[in-house]
Design a protein around this motif. Structure first.
Motif, PDB file in Angstrom:
ATOM      1  N   LEU A 335       0.826  -1.211   0.000  1.00  0.00           N
ATOM      2  CA  LEU A 335       0.000   0.000   0.000  1.00  0.00           C
ATOM      3  C   LEU A 335       0.856   1.255   0.000  1.00  0.00           C
ATOM      4  O   LEU A 335       0.487   2.262  -0.608  1.00  0.00           O
ATOM      5  CB  LEU A 335      -0.939  -0.010   1.207  1.00  0.00           C
ATOM      6  CG  LEU A 335      -2.039  -1.074   1.146  1.00  0.00           C
ATOM      7  CD1 LEU A 335      -2.888  -1.028   2.402  1.00  0.00           C
ATOM      8  CD2 LEU A 335      -2.915  -0.894  -0.095  1.00  0.00           C
ATOM      9  N   VAL A 336       2.005   1.197   0.683  1.00  0.00           N
ATOM     10  CA  VAL A 336       2.908   2.350   0.712  1.00  0.00           C
ATOM     11  C   VAL A 336       3.328   2.700  -0.711  1.00  0.00           C
ATOM     12  O   VAL A 336       3.244   3.850  -1.142  1.00  0.00           O
ATOM     13  CB  VAL A 336       4.144   2.050   1.593  1.00  0.00           C
ATOM     14  CG1 VAL A 336       5.194   3.138   1.412  1.00  0.00           C
ATOM     15  CG2 VAL A 336       3.753   1.923   3.053  1.00  0.00           C
ATOM     16  N   LEU A 337       3.745   1.689  -1.474  1.00  0.00           N
ATOM     17  CA  LEU A 337       4.193   1.940  -2.846  1.00  0.00           C
ATOM     18  C   LEU A 337       3.034   2.385  -3.736  1.00  0.00           C
ATOM     19  O   LEU A 337       3.157   3.318  -4.528  1.00  0.00           O
ATOM     20  CB  LEU A 337       4.848   0.687  -3.429  1.00  0.00           C
ATOM     21  CG  LEU A 337       5.466   0.913  -4.805  1.00  0.00           C
ATOM     22  CD1 LEU A 337       6.725   1.755  -4.705  1.00  0.00           C
ATOM     23  CD2 LEU A 337       5.790  -0.408  -5.489  1.00  0.00           C
ATOM     24  N   ALA A 339       0.279   3.878  -2.886  1.00  0.00           N
ATOM     25  CA  ALA A 339      -0.103   5.245  -2.531  1.00  0.00           C
ATOM     26  C   ALA A 339       0.800   6.242  -3.260  1.00  0.00           C
ATOM     27  O   ALA A 339       0.331   7.197  -3.874  1.00  0.00           O
ATOM     28  CB  ALA A 339       0.003   5.439  -1.026  1.00  0.00           C
ATOM     29  N   ASP A 340       2.094   5.973  -3.209  1.00  0.00           N
ATOM     30  CA  ASP A 340       3.086   6.842  -3.838  1.00  0.00           C
ATOM     31  C   ASP A 340       2.923   6.902  -5.350  1.00  0.00           C
ATOM     32  O   ASP A 340       2.811   7.977  -5.936  1.00  0.00           O
ATOM     33  CB  ASP A 340       4.483   6.272  -3.559  1.00  0.00           C
ATOM     34  CG  ASP A 340       5.228   7.094  -2.530  1.00  0.00           C
ATOM     35  OD1 ASP A 340       4.817   8.222  -2.257  1.00  0.00           O
ATOM     36  OD2 ASP A 340       6.235   6.592  -2.004  1.00  0.00           O
ATOM     37  N   LEU A 341       2.929   5.731  -5.978  1.00  0.00           N
ATOM     38  CA  LEU A 341       2.865   5.697  -7.443  1.00  0.00           C
ATOM     39  C   LEU A 341       1.538   6.250  -7.932  1.00  0.00           C
ATOM     40  O   LEU A 341       1.481   6.948  -8.955  1.00  0.00           O
ATOM     41  CB  LEU A 341       3.076   4.271  -7.955  1.00  0.00           C
ATOM     42  CG  LEU A 341       4.459   3.663  -7.695  1.00  0.00           C
ATOM     43  CD1 LEU A 341       4.554   2.263  -8.306  1.00  0.00           C
ATOM     44  CD2 LEU A 341       5.565   4.540  -8.269  1.00  0.00           C
ATOM     45  N   ALA A 343      -0.458   8.518  -6.412  1.00  0.00           N
ATOM     46  CA  ALA A 343      -0.498   9.977  -6.245  1.00  0.00           C
ATOM     47  C   ALA A 343       0.396  10.658  -7.279  1.00  0.00           C
ATOM     48  O   ALA A 343       0.037  11.685  -7.852  1.00  0.00           O
ATOM     49  CB  ALA A 343      -0.074  10.355  -4.828  1.00  0.00           C
ATOM     50  N   ALA A 344       1.556  10.050  -7.552  1.00  0.00           N
ATOM     51  CA  ALA A 344       2.475  10.647  -8.529  1.00  0.00           C
ATOM     52  C   ALA A 344       1.869  10.641  -9.929  1.00  0.00           C
ATOM     53  O   ALA A 344       2.215  11.462 -10.775  1.00  0.00           O
ATOM     54  CB  ALA A 344       3.802   9.899  -8.517  1.00  0.00           C
ATOM     55  N   TRP A 349      -6.681   9.779  -3.455  1.00  0.00           N
ATOM     56  CA  TRP A 349      -7.076   8.815  -2.424  1.00  0.00           C
ATOM     57  C   TRP A 349      -7.974   9.535  -1.427  1.00  0.00           C
ATOM     58  O   TRP A 349      -7.493  10.128  -0.471  1.00  0.00           O
ATOM     59  CB  TRP A 349      -5.826   8.270  -1.703  1.00  0.00           C
ATOM     60  CG  TRP A 349      -4.817   7.629  -2.611  1.00  0.00           C
ATOM     61  CD1 TRP A 349      -3.631   8.150  -3.000  1.00  0.00           C
ATOM     62  CD2 TRP A 349      -4.899   6.328  -3.221  1.00  0.00           C
ATOM     63  NE1 TRP A 349      -2.964   7.265  -3.821  1.00  0.00           N
ATOM     64  CE2 TRP A 349      -3.721   6.146  -3.973  1.00  0.00           C
ATOM     65  CE3 TRP A 349      -5.857   5.309  -3.209  1.00  0.00           C
ATOM     66  CZ2 TRP A 349      -3.470   4.988  -4.721  1.00  0.00           C
ATOM     67  CZ3 TRP A 349      -5.603   4.154  -3.954  1.00  0.00           C
ATOM     68  CH2 TRP A 349      -4.431   4.005  -4.687  1.00  0.00           C
ATOM     69  N   ASN A 372      -6.702   5.855   3.654  1.00  0.00           N
ATOM     70  CA  ASN A 372      -6.858   5.289   2.316  1.00  0.00           C
ATOM     71  C   ASN A 372      -5.587   5.604   1.538  1.00  0.00           C
ATOM     72  O   ASN A 372      -5.216   6.770   1.458  1.00  0.00           O
ATOM     73  CB  ASN A 372      -8.072   5.929   1.626  1.00  0.00           C
ATOM     74  CG  ASN A 372      -8.250   5.458   0.188  1.00  0.00           C
ATOM     75  OD1 ASN A 372      -7.736   4.406  -0.191  1.00  0.00           O
ATOM     76  ND2 ASN A 372      -8.936   6.252  -0.617  1.00  0.00           N
ATOM     77  N   PRO A 373      -4.881   4.615   0.978  1.00  0.00           N
ATOM     78  CA  PRO A 373      -5.101   3.173   0.984  1.00  0.00           C
ATOM     79  C   PRO A 373      -5.204   2.581   2.387  1.00  0.00           C
ATOM     80  O   PRO A 373      -4.578   3.077   3.318  1.00  0.00           O
ATOM     81  CB  PRO A 373      -3.875   2.621   0.265  1.00  0.00           C
ATOM     82  CG  PRO A 373      -3.379   3.745  -0.574  1.00  0.00           C
ATOM     83  CD  PRO A 373      -3.705   4.989   0.155  1.00  0.00           C
ATOM     84  N   ALA A 459       2.479  -2.777  -9.277  1.00  0.00           N
ATOM     85  CA  ALA A 459       1.794  -1.511  -9.009  1.00  0.00           C
ATOM     86  C   ALA A 459       1.853  -0.551 -10.201  1.00  0.00           C
ATOM     87  O   ALA A 459       0.871   0.119 -10.526  1.00  0.00           O
ATOM     88  CB  ALA A 459       2.382  -0.852  -7.768  1.00  0.00           C
ATOM     89  N   MET A 460       3.006  -0.484 -10.864  1.00  0.00           N
ATOM     90  CA  MET A 460       3.167   0.514 -11.917  1.00  0.00           C
ATOM     91  C   MET A 460       2.203   0.307 -13.088  1.00  0.00           C
ATOM     92  O   MET A 460       1.484   1.243 -13.456  1.00  0.00           O
ATOM     93  CB  MET A 460       4.627   0.531 -12.381  1.00  0.00           C
ATOM     94  CG  MET A 460       4.971   1.675 -13.294  1.00  0.00           C
ATOM     95  SD  MET A 460       4.749   3.316 -12.548  1.00  0.00           S
ATOM     96  CE  MET A 460       6.442   3.683 -12.112  1.00  0.00           C
ATOM     97  N   PRO A 461       2.149  -0.890 -13.699  1.00  0.00           N
ATOM     98  CA  PRO A 461       1.154  -1.072 -14.769  1.00  0.00           C
ATOM     99  C   PRO A 461      -0.270  -0.891 -14.272  1.00  0.00           C
ATOM    100  O   PRO A 461      -1.132  -0.414 -15.022  1.00  0.00           O
ATOM    101  CB  PRO A 461       1.388  -2.509 -15.252  1.00  0.00           C
ATOM    102  CG  PRO A 461       2.270  -3.151 -14.240  1.00  0.00           C
ATOM    103  CD  PRO A 461       3.018  -2.070 -13.541  1.00  0.00           C
TER     104      PRO A 461
END
Lengths: 672, 672
Positions: A335-337, A339-341, A343-344, A349, A372-373, A459-461
């Motif tokens: 979820l940390v990753l 959230a980051d990807l 938002a970027a 969220w 959230n996430p 996460a990226m795709p």
């Protein structure tokens, strides 16, 4: 480039639309010129695939040296066939293709696929002329041509394959909802079709059209868009010849809510050279292409893989109403990753409502305020149904437009419950499933995909596909507003008259007179400035250029020393309204300069957007008469005081190449 | 943030290096506090994994309610063990952990892993104090602690696993060459370890260290870097506490040619919040972190998947000598995309020598001048060995630093020949293999990876990994130059004396006096400018800020209205030389503004880079005394005439928080 020895092609498409390719894709009868049983030969592999793929119509191998091929009676020539085939495949040396097409012409064959290479892609004069010759024969006879230098067509809906590819060996896969149009055989059939199949996706039609000398990428895509089975069309383009045709296709696809996703080659010079060597493609300005695709709602992606990853979510037809996503998981690290990807990439969220928070606390005793996430923590493991129930609570929240259940290694019951949630929800759901299901080896990401779900492994795709779906929905929403209105106070006839008198480039005086026909505010003389136009106002530069693919294109950038160094330019296809101009200005990082800074009064952005929108109608009206227009600079005055065109330069098309510029299918004689 | 009720931690690491974790990773004896046979419980799953993974040392389950666990004699307490274990795992409620550690302290246990959650990650006062308490007990007793809130350690080299993860179920995989350090269990064990295994990669060590309250990410990484088996270390960091330690680790890793690849959370505000909720991590300024990682040679990537994709090429130890790549294929469509994506990423495609061209023509009769990427066309299919022979010719070319064989669906003989080429070449080889091998179902991308090759399935990860390998080599080349020299004419003692007298922020006058101690050119008064400093010279802004992780950081940006709007800033860790400044300036798009424009004379870039490099020594020398320094503006004069500091502002650390700023492991009381 100039091509001596062969005259410019005179291809004219039906102006009312696209060719009818129904019998091309689903012929009742097929012939193969160059059929053999020798599987080391293209004609052998192609013949075998027609049969193995289950073609149910009449099949006619043609080869004067054989009586039978794989149990089918073989004929010595096209003339000898018992009936005229709907579609003929030609597997002959390049030099023999023209004669073969003449036989087809005599027989009245409507569709031919020329597999042979040795045409424009060779980069030789001989190859280009051979290609032009076969196109001329086909056009004269009304034959529509696929190729040359291609690997054919695969139709999963009607069980028809005319291709040599080994990617369809084995039992025929069921027809799916994704159409694929490619010039390259390898890329279309292996990178996209075969790989998509490996993931559990289904394909409706696949086309590898090589040099695309007659029927082009957009024609095939237009056919697929109209078929009920196809929900998304993937396009692998090495060149896009006709911007107007793309516009028509994109409009129709948007009407039917069938997204187009595209990889477009030629981003870089070396890529353009590679495309030219591969299929003889000549690519235009890539930045123009990128802006045009975005404006037309075509989703451009970077890698072949991105095509089907994007389609996986889009094919479901459930559109995110906004940019607000929610994610749930028992893996905080994921979820940390995410959230980051997310938002970027521009995904929002949102905070959950008090109701949702209460439902979550009820399901997970001791659970605090859910962010959230949402990390459900290990409290959601083991208790059957808790993961899905908590996720359902989040999905119900009115603030949530799209859901991402993040699954690492969890029990199969949890995954099945989440899949049910996804199946029954009106909101789109994109799984991010990193690991595997415990307790059920049949329950795999591939099985969920085959059942219609969107499942990403990384996460990226996942965030990229979600952003594409959001962009697509935003594009469709913009379509709902009334179309751009032509502004008042335009005297196009006067402008035309002015251009008719011109010989060579227009003077500053003439250029400004032309602009005034469109109600544009000009100064009288670039040297004698009004006192009110201070020299330090940020300056804009606006132009009309002619792109190889898209015709007249507006270019917008900041003027002055600073912006010049930043090399930023926005492109838009005309015509457009002030809103589109504002959108283009926001593409420029330096746009902030136009807004209030250091105690200076704010600039008149309203006047600026109206001025450029007005100029876009000039670009449309006079596109056949003007080869280039540059306004440098356009001074933006403080709010309420408008803009002024200080200097302008117009080059009529006649003065560039000695002939009136007209659209042409020949890539080799446009100097622009 | 302020934390009443618990004093700041006083953690001090051995200044001479990192802890010795040999017996932590490879204990001779292990105890598990909270062991059980109940597999629905963490203590049961953990116990089973120690056994199943093949631990060969003495194993002591501890549980007062049992006599035996999975056939091992069970003990009622740590005190009752027959010997002191090297490493103890603790699976108890958070509230019981402190007492357990006190037992371990009495017994002299050197390493403990606390799996339990309920500490800082809860975000509660209670959780933070509980965590601080266990750290204090451990420090006082000399116990080194993993966790809390973690999922342990896996050592494939010595067959030791202390973890509950199901990702190591089944036969133990052979030890590999990639080390993994993660805070998250799910991300480290599933996203990276398990997924890397699926691709055919091998892992040496994996650590999921949760809150990392004592032993931190960098300590584990430092251990792995020193092991002969590990060739690359992958780090999944939610926070980086200690910039100096990272610097030391990065220096040592570079010395040993063992690349560090990192995903760092907290790119965005929402990501930072998620990290705080997950492991109590507080992230610093992400732009600073990114610049620092690049400067230290740590390869930052975006997604977890990128970690092992990058490692796949790096683990082989063959470094590309430059940026020049070559690619060969029979799929033109794949080369078109690769050419584009490669060039866009900064990969160069050199022209082959006349010799190479001749070799290619010999192998492929009728082949014209070969471009790069090289389409071998269908001429290379069927003829056994032609693909590999042509590829070998290209690899031998002196202009080629790295090779990319692009394989779609080809025969297994071709693939085996290419693999031999890759194995025997001193240059790095990265396969891009889209499809499958015909004629041999055992020959898969995974089998090639397991044999040591780098195999990518898509162009984008392939070019990204190649660029990372090129960047890493360039970084190591920069290390070869002599270290940065301290400039002459610095009177640090005078500067310290000046700061000692200050109360509160320094005046402009005092600030400039401080800068002059470092030989920096200042004007006497920001208002009374020398006549030679024209107001329209581009202005620079230089500062020193204090980052939570990295301490003193230099920030460099353009001043003035235009650049201010662009919001561009470059960051560098001090000290550095003029070359590093030039590198930082090139990170700024607006840098071009400093160069000759519109007939203005060129700016004195040499003086500018020397001035900022000199200031970097001030940042190092006075970092404990200064909390913030801003030079705004620094005027750059025409070439040969130097630079001038017009205005400056220095805030000593005392005036910010009332105490001398010192590094501390406590994230909660730094206001800066």
């Amino acid at each position: 480039m100039k091509t001596p020895g062969c005259a410019a092609s005179t291809h004219s498409l039906p102006t009312d639309g696209f060719p009818n390719l129904a019998r091309f894709f689903a012929p009742r009868s097929v012939a193969l010129l160059g059929a053999t049983e020798d599987l080391s030969k293209f004609g052998g592999r192609c013949m075998r695939q027609i049969i193995n793929f289950g073609f149910a119509g009449d099949l006619y191998p043609i080869n004067p040296k054989r009586d039978e091929v794989f149990g089918h009676r073989c004929f010595p020539s096209v003339a000898a066939l018992p009936q005229t085939p709907d579609h003929i495949g030609i597997v002959l040396p390049a030099q023999a293709v023209a004669a073969a097409l003449e036989q087809c012409a005599e027989r009245g064959v409507p569709y031919a696929t020329v597999f042979s290479s040795g045409f424009s892609e060779t980069g030789t004069e001989e190859g280009r002329c051979l290609q032009q010759r076969i196109v001329e024969i086909a056009r004269a006879a009304g034959i529509r041509l696929m190729g040359p230098n291609c690997n054919g067509v695969i139709n999963f809906v009607d069980a028809f394959a005319l291709t040599s590819t080994s990617t369809i060996n084995g039992p025929r896969r069921p027809a799916g909802d994704i159409g694929i149009v490619s010039q390259s055989g390898g890329a279309g059939q292996i990178n996209v079709m075969w790989r998509a199949h490996q993931l559990g996706l289904g394909i409706s039609y696949e086309v590898s059209c090589g040099n695309a000398a007659d029927i082009d990428l957009l024609d095939y895509a237009a056919f697929m868009v109209e078929t009920p089975s196809t929900k998304v069309v993937l396009i692998l383009a090495e060149h896009l010849v006709d911007g107007d045709k793309l516009r028509a296709l994109a409009r129709r696809a948007a009407e039917l809510d069938k997204p187009l996703v595209m990889v477009k080659a030629g981003r870089t010079e070396v890529g353009s050279r590679a495309a030219a060597a591969h299929t003889g493609a000549v690519t235009g300005n890539d930045a123009v292409c990128g802006a045009a695709l975005a404006q037309l709602g075509v989703l451009r992606v970077d890698d072949y893989r991105d095509l089907y990853e994007t389609a996986m979510l889009l094919r479901r037809g459930r559109r995110p109403a906004g940019r607000r996503a929610a994610a749930t998981s028992i893996s905080g690290g994921n979820l940390v990753l995410l959230a980051d990807l997310g938002a970027a990439t521009g995904i929002e969220w949102p905070t959950y409502s008090a109701d949702t928070q209460a439902r979550l606390r009820e399901l997970l005793p001791g659970f605090g305020a859910a962010s959230n996430p949402t990390d459900l923590t290990s409290a959601a493991i083991g208790q059957a149904g808790t993961f899905a129930a908590a996720t359902a609570a989040v999905l119900d929240d009115a603030a949530v437009d799209l859901l991402i259940p993040v699954v690492t290694n969890v029990g199969s019951a949890d995954i099945r419950a989440l899949a049910e949630l996804s199946a029954s929800s009106a909101k789109p759901v994109a799984f991010l499933w990193i690991g595997r299901a415990s307790g059920d080896s049949d329950l795999t990401p591939e099985s969920l995909v085959a059942a219609g779900h969107a499942v990403y492994r990384d996460a990226m795709p996942c965030v990229k596909a979600i952003r594409a779906a959001m962009r697509y929905h935003e594009f469709r929403q913009r379509l709902a507003v009334p179309p751009v209105q032509r502004p008042d106070g335009i005297d196009a006839a006067a402008a035309r008259a002015l251009l008719a008198q011109a010989s060579g480039a227009l003077s500053e005086h003439q250029s400004k007179a032309l602009l005034r026909c469109y109600g544009l505010p000009t100064t009288r003389d670039s040297l004698a400035l009004d006192a009110e136009i201070s020299v330090d106002a940020p300056e804009m530069r606006v132009g009309i250029l002619r792109d190889l693919s898209f015709g007249a294109v507006m270019t917008i950038s900041l003027g002055g020393i600073y912006a010049e160094r930043l090399k930023e330019e926005a492109f838009r296809l005309p015509p457009f309204g002030p809103d589109e101009v504002l959108d283009a200005l926001r593409d420029l990082r330096a746009f902030g300069l136009l807004e209030r800074a250091h105690g200076r009064p704010a600039s008149d952005i309203t006047a600026l957007t109206e001025c450029i929108a007005r100029m876009s109608w000039l670009a449309v009206d006079l596109q056949d008469l003007i080869s280039e227009l540059e306004v440098n600079s356009l001074r933006v005055l403080p709010q309420g005081r408008g803009v002024r065109i200080i200097d302008a330069r117009v080059i009529p098309s006649a003065s560039i190449c000695g002939v009136q510029f007209a659209k042409s299918n020949c890539n080799t004689c446009d100097k622009v």
